[in-house]
Design a protein around this motif. Structure first.
Motif, PDB file in Angstrom:
ATOM      1  N   ARG A 119      98.379  80.348 113.832  1.00 23.76           N
ATOM      2  CA  ARG A 119      99.300  81.163 113.964  1.00 23.76           C
ATOM      3  C   ARG A 119     100.752  80.757 113.580  1.00 23.76           C
ATOM      4  N   SER A 120     101.023  79.428 113.289  1.00 22.92           N
ATOM      5  CA  SER A 120     102.053  78.873 112.886  1.00 22.92           C
ATOM      6  C   SER A 120     102.162  78.366 111.534  1.00 22.92           C
TER       7      SER A 120
ATOM      8  N   GLU B   8      90.268  72.552 107.206  1.00 21.89           N
ATOM      9  CA  GLU B   8      89.974  73.765 105.963  1.00 21.89           C
ATOM     10  C   GLU B   8      90.006  75.307 106.538  1.00 21.89           C
ATOM     11  N   ILE B   9      89.675  75.465 107.859  1.00 22.07           N
ATOM     12  CA  ILE B   9      89.622  76.640 108.251  1.00 22.07           C
ATOM     13  C   ILE B   9      91.002  77.043 108.721  1.00 22.07           C
ATOM     14  N   ILE B  10      91.562  76.202 109.464  1.00 25.48           N
ATOM     15  CA  ILE B  10      93.106  76.474 109.676  1.00 25.48           C
ATOM     16  C   ILE B  10      93.828  76.928 108.476  1.00 25.48           C
ATOM     17  N   GLN B  11      93.730  76.165 107.467  1.00 30.21           N
ATOM     18  CA  GLN B  11      94.513  76.932 106.439  1.00 30.21           C
ATOM     19  C   GLN B  11      93.904  78.064 105.744  1.00 30.21           C
ATOM     20  N   ILE B  12      92.577  78.456 105.820  1.00 28.67           N
ATOM     21  CA  ILE B  12      92.022  79.878 105.316  1.00 28.67           C
ATOM     22  C   ILE B  12      92.846  80.769 106.089  1.00 28.67           C
ATOM     23  N   TYR B  13      92.685  80.617 107.506  1.00 30.31           N
ATOM     24  CA  TYR B  13      93.076  81.803 108.457  1.00 30.31           C
ATOM     25  C   TYR B  13      94.753  81.741 108.638  1.00 30.31           C
ATOM     26  N   THR B  14      95.413  80.935 107.940  1.00 31.29           N
ATOM     27  CA  THR B  14      96.603  80.963 107.909  1.00 31.29           C
ATOM     28  C   THR B  14      97.526  82.375 107.389  1.00 31.29           C
ATOM     29  N   GLY B  15      96.660  82.886 106.400  1.00 34.75           N
ATOM     30  CA  GLY B  15      97.088  84.223 105.452  1.00 34.75           C
ATOM     31  C   GLY B  15      96.488  85.518 106.060  1.00 34.75           C
ATOM     32  N   ALA B  16      95.586  85.419 107.266  1.00 33.84           N
ATOM     33  CA  ALA B  16      94.928  86.276 107.895  1.00 33.84           C
ATOM     34  C   ALA B  16      95.706  87.405 108.715  1.00 33.84           C
ATOM     35  N   THR B  17      94.869  88.356 109.021  1.00 25.03           N
ATOM     36  CA  THR B  17      95.950  89.327 109.866  1.00 25.03           C
ATOM     37  C   THR B  17      95.895  88.683 111.430  1.00 25.03           C
ATOM     38  N   GLY B  18      96.500  89.343 111.990  1.00 20.03           N
ATOM     39  CA  GLY B  18      96.750  88.734 113.585  1.00 20.03           C
ATOM     40  C   GLY B  18      95.373  88.994 114.222  1.00 20.03           C
ATOM     41  N   ALA B  19      94.760  89.849 114.181  1.00 15.01           N
ATOM     42  CA  ALA B  19      93.741  90.237 114.941  1.00 15.01           C
ATOM     43  C   ALA B  19      92.421  89.206 114.155  1.00 15.01           C
ATOM     44  N   GLU B  20      92.493  89.175 112.750  1.00 11.15           N
ATOM     45  CA  GLU B  20      91.490  87.755 112.468  1.00 11.15           C
ATOM     46  C   GLU B  20      91.831  86.528 112.972  1.00 11.15           C
ATOM     47  N   GLN B  21      93.260  86.402 113.065  1.00 12.03           N
ATOM     48  CA  GLN B  21      93.629  84.903 113.646  1.00 12.03           C
ATOM     49  C   GLN B  21      93.057  84.845 115.090  1.00 12.03           C
ATOM     50  N   ASN B  22      93.277  85.796 115.691  1.00 14.42           N
ATOM     51  CA  ASN B  22      93.065  85.761 117.164  1.00 14.42           C
ATOM     52  C   ASN B  22      91.476  85.514 117.446  1.00 14.42           C
ATOM     53  N   ALA B  23      90.637  86.485 116.577  1.00 16.22           N
ATOM     54  CA  ALA B  23      89.178  86.242 116.715  1.00 16.22           C
ATOM     55  C   ALA B  23      88.536  84.762 116.390  1.00 16.22           C
ATOM     56  N   ILE B  24      89.155  84.271 115.283  1.00 15.44           N
ATOM     57  CA  ILE B  24      88.721  83.025 114.756  1.00 15.44           C
ATOM     58  C   ILE B  24      89.309  81.925 116.088  1.00 15.44           C
ATOM     59  N   ILE B  25      90.582  81.934 116.345  1.00 20.95           N
ATOM     60  CA  ILE B  25      90.887  80.903 117.365  1.00 20.95           C
ATOM     61  C   ILE B  25      90.006  81.054 118.516  1.00 20.95           C
ATOM     62  N   GLU B  26      89.890  82.308 119.023  1.00 26.32           N
ATOM     63  CA  GLU B  26      88.998  82.180 120.342  1.00 26.32           C
ATOM     64  C   GLU B  26      87.655  81.773 120.137  1.00 26.32           C
TER      65      GLU B  26
ATOM     66  N   LYS C 140      89.480  70.472 120.928  1.00 27.33           N
ATOM     67  CA  LYS C 140      90.403  70.853 119.551  1.00 27.33           C
ATOM     68  C   LYS C 140      91.095  72.364 119.608  1.00 27.33           C
ATOM     69  N   ALA C 141      91.144  72.909 120.609  1.00 30.84           N
ATOM     70  CA  ALA C 141      91.635  74.338 120.784  1.00 30.84           C
ATOM     71  C   ALA C 141      92.980  74.227 120.401  1.00 30.84           C
ATOM     72  N   GLY C 142      93.805  73.377 120.598  1.00 30.30           N
ATOM     73  CA  GLY C 142      95.225  73.043 120.502  1.00 30.30           C
ATOM     74  C   GLY C 142      95.411  73.084 118.802  1.00 30.30           C
TER      75      GLY C 142
END
Length: 320
Positions: free
Chosen positions: A305-306, A270-288, A297-299
């Motif tokens: 991003r994809s 669910e989180i992966i889906q939610i942040y697919t449309g986020a900004t790059g900065a948001e995505q980087n922060a959430i992934i980290e 499950k880091a991968g």
């Protein structure tokens, strides 16, 4: 007089319906010597017990009921007899996996809340034995286990609708734990000894002051996040980020906790889906953050991003 009677009768029927809509699945492929009819009876007894009992004083409409699924994988318990193993009659071991979901406001979708596996299941059951749970005394291992998880499901669901709203149900689970006989308190599924995830540690996580950020996250993520997605998706996603920050805080003070692991297991796709449309900065922060919380499950989180591959379960549901 007749109207009053009909209203009372209708109210009684409504209250007789459980707040949780349970599905029960038994896997008995590892059972070799016990009559298969025993487990057909057990499955039906579990369904009857869970779906006929009320656990709260609140009235739930049909579309408001919590959806929960119980998976039991059973094998016969054995004991050593010389060089051989002997089956213990009516004694079973195995695993219990439990999942629950709640509706997302204003949509036809539901979101997972609990995803937990109990690997230390053990109980005695004789065919046609009624499953009963008392609020005053211990009745049986099986009813205690099932009742415990019913209170956990309720508490975690209520936490998503109001801040720390599940507290009364976690306390009910604690009272059930306190009624267990000493022999059970020292058994693998309930013991406070060691650090292996079990029922005791799950309950301890839920009641520990160290885990209050985790409990706050449940409310922020669901009520201020998912439930606001239709009206203000940007603010909703920002609140979900705040919730994940709280999860990270809880994980820092209580590493490898059962509660944090349950959260990421339930919410990963669910989180992966939610942040697919986020900004790059948001995505980087959430992934980290999530890579630190859930390193194995880091991968998976880098899929954000994809474009990701997760999807929220689409089913017709209402909102309590």
């Amino acid at each position: 007089m007749r109207l009053a009677f009909l209203l009372l009768f209708a109210s009684t029927l409504l209250r007789a319906q459980s707040e949780i809509k349970w599905t029960v699945n038994l896997n008995t492929q590892q059972i070799t010597q016990t009559d298969a009819n025993v487990f057909k009876t057990l499955e039906q007894e579990l369904v009857n017990f869970l779906n006929s009992r009320t656990w709260t004083d609140d009235v739930f409409q049909e579309e408001e009921r919590i959806e929960a699924t119980l998976f039991l994988t059973l094998s016969e318990a054995t004991t050593a007899n010389g060089d051989n193993e002997e089956i213990i009659p009516n004694r079973y071991t195995g695993t219990l996996a439990i999942q629950s979901a709640r509706p997302i406001f204003g949509t036809g979708e539901v979101t997972p809340v609990l995803n937990y596996q109990d690997k230390r299941l053990e109980f005695t059951y004789e065919q046609f034995q009624a499953i009963q749970l008392s609020d005053q005394t211990f009745t049986s291992e099986l009813s205690s286990i099932i009742g415990f998880y019913a209170y956990i499901v309720l508490g975690m669901d209520y936490d998503t609708f109001s801040a720390l709203g599940g507290q009364p149900y976690f306390e009910q689970a604690q009272q059930l734990y306190n009624r267990l006989p000493a022999a059970l308190l020292n058994s693998g599924g309930w013991t406070s000894a060691g650090k292996t995830n079990n029922r005791y540690l799950l309950l301890e996580n839920l009641l520990s002051p160290r885990m209050l950020p985790m409990r706050r996250a449940a409310y922020t993520y669901h009520r201020l996040g998912l439930d606001q997605m239709l009206t203000d998706p940007l603010a909703a996603r920002q609140n979900i980020t705040l919730a994940i920050q709280d999860v990270q805080s809880a994980n820092q003070v209580y590493p490898n906790s059962a509660l944090v692991q349950s959260f990421v297991d339930a919410k990963r796709e669910e989180i992966i889906q939610i942040y697919t449309g986020a900004t790059g900065a948001e995505q980087n922060a959430i992934i980290e953050m999530l890579s630190r919380i859930d390193p194995s499950k880091a991968g998976s989180y880098r899929e954000i991003r994809s474009g990701g591959s997760g999807a929220i379960n689409r089913r017709q549901a209402g909102k309590r």
